[in-house]
Design an enzyme around this catalytic site. Sequence first.
Site, PDB file in Angstrom:
ATOM      1  N   CYS A  23       0.843  -1.199   0.000  1.00  0.00           N
ATOM      2  CA  CYS A  23       0.000   0.000   0.000  1.00  0.00           C
ATOM      3  C   CYS A  23       0.884   1.257   0.000  1.00  0.00           C
ATOM      4  O   CYS A  23       2.087   1.168   0.252  1.00  0.00           O
ATOM      5  CB  CYS A  23      -0.917  -0.012   1.220  1.00  0.00           C
ATOM      6  N   CYS A  57       2.967   1.658   3.126  1.00  0.00           N
ATOM      7  CA  CYS A  57       4.055   0.676   3.191  1.00  0.00           C
ATOM      8  C   CYS A  57       5.231   1.143   2.335  1.00  0.00           C
ATOM      9  O   CYS A  57       6.387   1.045   2.742  1.00  0.00           O
ATOM     10  CB  CYS A  57       3.571  -0.694   2.724  1.00  0.00           C
TER      11      CYS A  57
END
Length: 79
Positions: free
Chosen positions: A10, A13
């Site tokens: 994501c 991340c």
Amino acid sequence: MEIKILGPGCPKCKALYKAVTETVEEMGVSADVKKVEKLDEIIEAGVMLTPGLIINGKVKVTGKVPGKEDIKKYIQQEI
């Protein structure tokens, strides 16, 4: 030093991975930075909220992207 960024890929991340790699480079620390994207490995590590940051097997952060100063502090704790 082993640093793991846990998350499925994501934006948060990716932001954490970028911040960690930049911080390691700025500090001149020798570290093996790895991305862990497999859900079973993330759960096995005890991380329920991503992104997660693990340094030398110790969970330092879950569910948020810490600032570079915090990342430096976590790295220094493990040197």
